[in-house]
Scaffold this motif. Structure first.
Motif, PDB file in Angstrom:
ATOM      1  N   TYR A  78       0.815  -1.276  -0.081  1.00  0.00           N
ATOM      2  CA  TYR A  78       0.128   0.014   0.031  1.00  0.00           C
ATOM      3  C   TYR A  78       0.962   0.923   0.010  1.00  0.00           C
ATOM      4  O   TYR A  78       0.797   2.315  -0.806  1.00  0.00           O
ATOM      5  N   TYR A  82       1.117   4.242  -2.863  1.00  0.00           N
ATOM      6  CA  TYR A  82       0.894   5.476  -2.341  1.00  0.00           C
ATOM      7  C   TYR A  82       2.060   6.503  -3.008  1.00  0.00           C
ATOM      8  O   TYR A  82       1.909   7.378  -3.756  1.00  0.00           O
ATOM      9  N   LYS A  90      -1.880  12.586  -5.042  1.00  0.00           N
ATOM     10  CA  LYS A  90      -1.844  12.444  -3.499  1.00  0.00           C
ATOM     11  C   LYS A  90      -2.745  13.859  -2.836  1.00  0.00           C
ATOM     12  O   LYS A  90      -3.809  13.524  -2.197  1.00  0.00           O
ATOM     13  N   VAL A 127      -3.857   2.856  -7.241  1.00  0.00           N
ATOM     14  CA  VAL A 127      -3.941   2.009  -5.771  1.00  0.00           C
ATOM     15  C   VAL A 127      -4.771   1.073  -5.810  1.00  0.00           C
ATOM     16  O   VAL A 127      -4.664   0.344  -4.882  1.00  0.00           O
ATOM     17  N   LEU A 139      -6.048   4.475   2.634  1.00  0.00           N
ATOM     18  CA  LEU A 139      -5.068   5.661   3.216  1.00  0.00           C
ATOM     19  C   LEU A 139      -5.156   5.303   4.771  1.00  0.00           C
ATOM     20  O   LEU A 139      -4.189   5.907   5.155  1.00  0.00           O
ATOM     21  N   ILE A 144       0.727   9.193   5.256  1.00  0.00           N
ATOM     22  CA  ILE A 144       0.669  10.368   4.299  1.00  0.00           C
ATOM     23  C   ILE A 144       1.373  11.484   4.475  1.00  0.00           C
ATOM     24  O   ILE A 144       1.971  11.957   5.635  1.00  0.00           O
TER      25      ILE A 144
END
Length: 144
Positions: A78, A82, A90, A127, A139, A144
């Motif tokens: 993941y 990302y 993003k 994703v 997420l 992040i």
């Protein structure tokens, strides 16, 4: 020979070993069992133990470890997905996750709504998500 099982378990943990541990003991007490389980022991068996019970414990430990490693691998993947997104993708995914609509994102970023839709669709594809619920799940596992 200079350490007991709990001390050895701590040494392994400090060195980064994550394999499951099954304790075999003739002198288990409640405090020892609690300490072992809190430190991640897969099982504690009292000696003498039958081969059937030992094999069942090993099977449970291996299955649990496999499931944990699969989950851990998925989270690493993941993060890789990302990190492969463009900065704009993003921004848009994080805005969608925050509850903003495409037109609101477009206004905030100075883009057309169609451009936001395109970036959003491309990011979803990269994703591997299809909707907002899957995006939120995705997420929740990335930095992040």
């Amino acid at each position: 020979p200079l350490v007991n099982g709990l001390e050895f378990q701590d040494i392994l943990a400090h060195k980064g070993y994550r394999q499951p541990i099954i304790f075999l003991t003739a002198h288990a007490d409640v405090d020892m069992a609690i300490s072992a389980f809190r430190s991640g022991a897969a099982d504690i068996l009292k000696k003498p133990v039958s081969s059937e019970i030992l094999l069942e414990a090993v099977e449970r430990a291996v299955e649990s470890d496999f499931a944990f490693r699969q989950k851990d691998f998925r989270i690493v993947r993941y993060q890789e997905f990302y990190d492969a997104l463009t900065q704009r993708e993003k921004q848009i995914l994080n805005s969608v996750n925050a509850g903003l609509m495409n037109y609101q994102i477009a206004q905030r970023l100075g883009l057309s709504e169609r451009t936001v839709e395109t970036h959003r669709a491309n990011a979803y594809k990269k994703v591997g998500v299809k909707d907002l619920q899957q995006l939120k799940e995705f997420l929740s596992h990335v930095d992040i």
